[in-house]
Design an enzyme around this catalytic site. Structure first.
Site, PDB file in Angstrom:
ATOM      1  N   THR A 148      10.846  34.318  10.695  1.00 40.11           N
ATOM      2  CA  THR A 148      10.248  33.744   9.493  1.00 40.11           C
ATOM      3  C   THR A 148       8.771  33.538   9.820  1.00 40.11           C
ATOM      4  O   THR A 148       8.313  33.953  10.879  1.00 40.11           O
ATOM      5  CB  THR A 148      10.979  32.412   9.138  1.00 40.11           C
ATOM      6  OG1 THR A 148      12.312  32.714   8.726  1.00 40.11           O
ATOM      7  CG2 THR A 148      10.321  31.570   8.088  1.00 40.11           C
TER       8      THR A 148
ATOM      9  N   THR B 271       9.938  33.781   4.338  1.00 41.97           N
ATOM     10  CA  THR B 271      10.900  34.520   5.166  1.00 41.97           C
ATOM     11  C   THR B 271      11.510  35.706   4.442  1.00 41.97           C
ATOM     12  O   THR B 271      11.542  35.745   3.207  1.00 41.97           O
ATOM     13  CB  THR B 271      12.037  33.560   5.609  1.00 41.97           C
ATOM     14  OG1 THR B 271      12.845  34.205   6.583  1.00 41.97           O
ATOM     15  CG2 THR B 271      12.892  33.103   4.454  1.00 41.97           C
TER      16      THR B 271
ATOM     17  N   GLU C 174      14.418  36.310   6.186  1.00 41.95           N
ATOM     18  CA  GLU C 174      15.550  35.935   7.069  1.00 41.95           C
ATOM     19  C   GLU C 174      15.375  36.578   8.441  1.00 41.95           C
ATOM     20  O   GLU C 174      14.399  36.294   9.093  1.00 41.95           O
ATOM     21  CB  GLU C 174      16.887  36.243   6.391  1.00 41.95           C
ATOM     22  CG  GLU C 174      18.125  35.978   7.221  1.00 41.95           C
ATOM     23  CD  GLU C 174      18.287  34.551   7.774  1.00 41.95           C
ATOM     24  OE1 GLU C 174      17.462  33.685   7.496  1.00 41.95           O
ATOM     25  OE2 GLU C 174      19.261  34.336   8.519  1.00 41.95           O
TER      26      GLU C 174
END
Ligand code: GLY
Length: 606
Positions: A394, A412, A414
């Site tokens: 992130t 982000t 992920e």
């Protein structure tokens, strides 16, 4: 680069004794990449405010740090408005598609393997970043979307040098840049991974950003680009067959909703933290950990505490274990399943939890507590649930402008490289954020498990992102945050203790070694102080923790702090001198730029 030389305590003492401010403050940006920092600084130099600068940083990061964030993902932008003193959060977290179901990551009653699920379209949430940035700009910015996108378009079109961190992320990608042809073509041209110093031009991405700049964000959420996104997330891995196919539709994209939220307010030793409420666990879990430790004199070396002492680290570990036990059961998207926020932060509830911490011995694995007696709105009873693997990536950046508006923004896609799926012809990566949900449904009405983080249509997966603003007497004094999956919370926790209990400057607080636990079972991870690769806590300190029974640090007598945990970028409002300052994390290519009003900066790169 220079950094604030005052610790926060000194700054506040001055504020309390003087109302006079010195020269007009400069704006400051602190970002994990110099080109993205330059993009934000350019907006400030052109007269823009912190929100304009944040938009430019986010778009530029999509180009120069595409493995961590971008328009294919989501994030939380915390904004403090100088004029009104208000703090708001623009929540552009990804949403599950309408066809998402609680068992979709466990179609045969068993959780899918994480790597397979996270590299299939099934993991892709409806992206929110572009809507979020556009919403923030329209409500609180001063510049047009297209102006803030100009640096990113230049970077994508002209190119930039791949830095060490991107090269490492390509080299150690777990296959994620290799699985899909468009991603491989960009980051492994002709099958050869880009290395540090290579020049990277992203023509498809430049075209996409230009289109958005010309036509606005709807061009992403409707029409040909939306169709390309939907088609791309239908990609799966052979091993998963149709079970791995994404469920996002054109309607999901068209219906994506940004949420404007109030920050979660917490208090610690006379300071106030404004943090991220659900759907993130960032604010609640950080504040819980701080409050669990308030009864311990963490700064007092005479009593065996002080920075890095085994006693301090031991009680920190125990607080993390307790707070993460609660997080696993109680925290999820509050819009879908009520989260007992009042109970979780109630002083009487926290006193019962803190009483479980013995400074001389390690507790057995704690269960989640029951905050419901302190939270009249919710009636379930707790039962512990499993948590699943979370990603260590992130990005975070912090900005203050000359007027005192502050942005603390964590963003982000992920895992590093997200799903690994690049939208064909459009050049941006899609997230795999839905893997932040529970892989197996946990809701159990009889046992009182609320299934707080089970998958459901339009729900946001529980996040750990923790953009934070530290205030004293209602005035913002520092903004910070970090990447790192669930360890984000602990990076923010470590930095907050360093500032408040250990009296460090912002840069010292960031450079200091950090320690993290993200499950009640208590597996400890820790990382060296900066300059990176220096030992973290001494082997003798680690041995003292091992003797207490703490796990995760390896064998007695060895160096066990070899993880990478966070990358904190921060700004501090130095009211003592009338200036603002920044500090960046040397663990990535963290960069701070100070911007004098009306002084033009060169474009990036020259
Ligand atoms: N994707 C990291 C988080 O939301 O916590």
């Amino acid at each position: 680069m220079s950094f604030c030389s005052h610790c926060l305590r000194c700054l506040v003492l001055f504020v309390l004794s003087s109302s006079a401010l010195a020269a007009a403050p400069q704006g400051v940006v602190a970002v994990s990449h110099p080109a993205a920092a330059a993009a934000g600084a350019r907006m400030l130099a052109q007269g823009g405010n912190a929100i304009d600068a944040a938009a430019a940083v986010q778009f530029a990061l999509n180009v120069v740090e595409p493995q961590s964030s971008g328009i294919g993902g989501g994030g939380f932008m915390l904004i403090h408005l100088a004029k009104t003193g208000q703090t708001v959060i623009v929540d552009s977290r990804e949403q599950a598609p309408a066809a998402a179901r609680a068992d979709m990551f466990a179609p045969d009653g068993l959780p899918m393997p994480f790597l397979l699920a996270s590299t299939s379209g099934l993991a892709v949430g409806v992206p929110g970043t572009l809507r979020g940035v556009d919403t923030a700009l329209r409500r609180w910015g001063t510049m047009k979307l297209a102006v803030t996108m100009a640096p990113a378009i230049e970077l994508a079109e002209r190119g930039f040098r791949v830095n060490r961190f991107m090269a490492e992320d390509i080299a150690h990608d777990g296959g994620r840049t290799q699985l899909q042809p468009e991603t491989a073509a960009t980051f492994r041209p002709d099958g050869v991974p880009l290395v540090e110093g290579d020049w990277l031009v992203q023509r498809d991405l430049a075209k996409t950003l230009k289109l958005i700049a010309a036509k606005g964000p709807n061009v992403f959420y409707r029409g040909p680009m939306a169709r390309a996104i939907v088609k791309a997330q239908q990609r799966t891995r052979d091993e998963m067959g149709t079970a791995g196919k994404g469920r996002m539709t054109l309607a999901d994209l068209a219906n994506y909703q940004v949420a404007i939220r109030k920050p979660l307010m917490g208090h610690y030793r006379g300071w106030t933290l404004a943090g991220m409420p659900p759907p993130s666990s960032g604010g609640l879990t950080t504040v819980q950990m701080l409050n669990l430790l308030e009864r311990f004199p963490l700064g007092d070396t005479k009593q065996g505490y002080g920075f890095g002492s085994p006693k301090t680290l031991h009680v920190m570990i125990e607080a993390m274990r307790l707070a993460f036990a609660d997080r696993a059961v109680w925290i999820g998207d509050d819009d879908a399943v009520p989260v007992p926020q009042t109970g979780l932060l109630h002083p009487d509830y926290l006193a019962t939890r803190s009483a479980l911490i013995n400074p001389d011995s390690r507790m057995v694995t704690p269960q989640a507590g029951n905050p419901l007696p302190w939270d009249s709105s919710i009636t379930a009873k707790p039962k512990a649930t499993r948590t699943h693997q979370e990603s260590p990536h992130t990005t975070h950046f912090s900005i203050v402008d000359r007027w005192g508006n502050v942005v603390s923004y964590t963003s982000t896609i992920e895992t590093t490289w997200g799903s690994g799926i690049t939208v064909p012809g459009y050049g941006f990566l899609l997230n795999n954020e839905l893997t932040d949900f529970n892989f197996m449904p946990t809701v159990d009405v009889a046992a009182g498990n609320p299934g707080a983080n089970d998958v459901a249509p339009a729900k946001r997966p529980r996040s750990s992102m923790a953009p934070t603003l530290l205030l004293k007497d209602g005035k913002p004094v520092a903004a910070f945050g970090s990447p790192g999956g669930a360890t984000i919370i602990n990076s923010v926790f470590n930095v907050t203790l360093n500032l408040i209990d250990h009296g460090m400057t912002l840069q010292q607080a960031i450079n200091a070694p950090r320690l993290s636990v993200t499950h009640a079972a208590g597996q400890v991870s820790c990382e060296g102080g900066a300059p990176f690769m220096q030992p973290a806590f001494s082997v003798a300190t680690q041995d003292a923790l091992r003797t207490l029974g703490h796990i995760g640090l390896g064998e007695m007598g060895t160096e066990g702090c070899e993880q990478k945990i966070g990358s904190v970028q921060a700004v501090v409002m130095d009211l003592a001198t009338g200036t603002y300052n920044g500090a960046a994390d040397p663990r990535r290519e963290g960069t701070v730029i100070w911007v004098k009003p009306a002084v033009a900066l060169p474009n990036w790169p020259l």
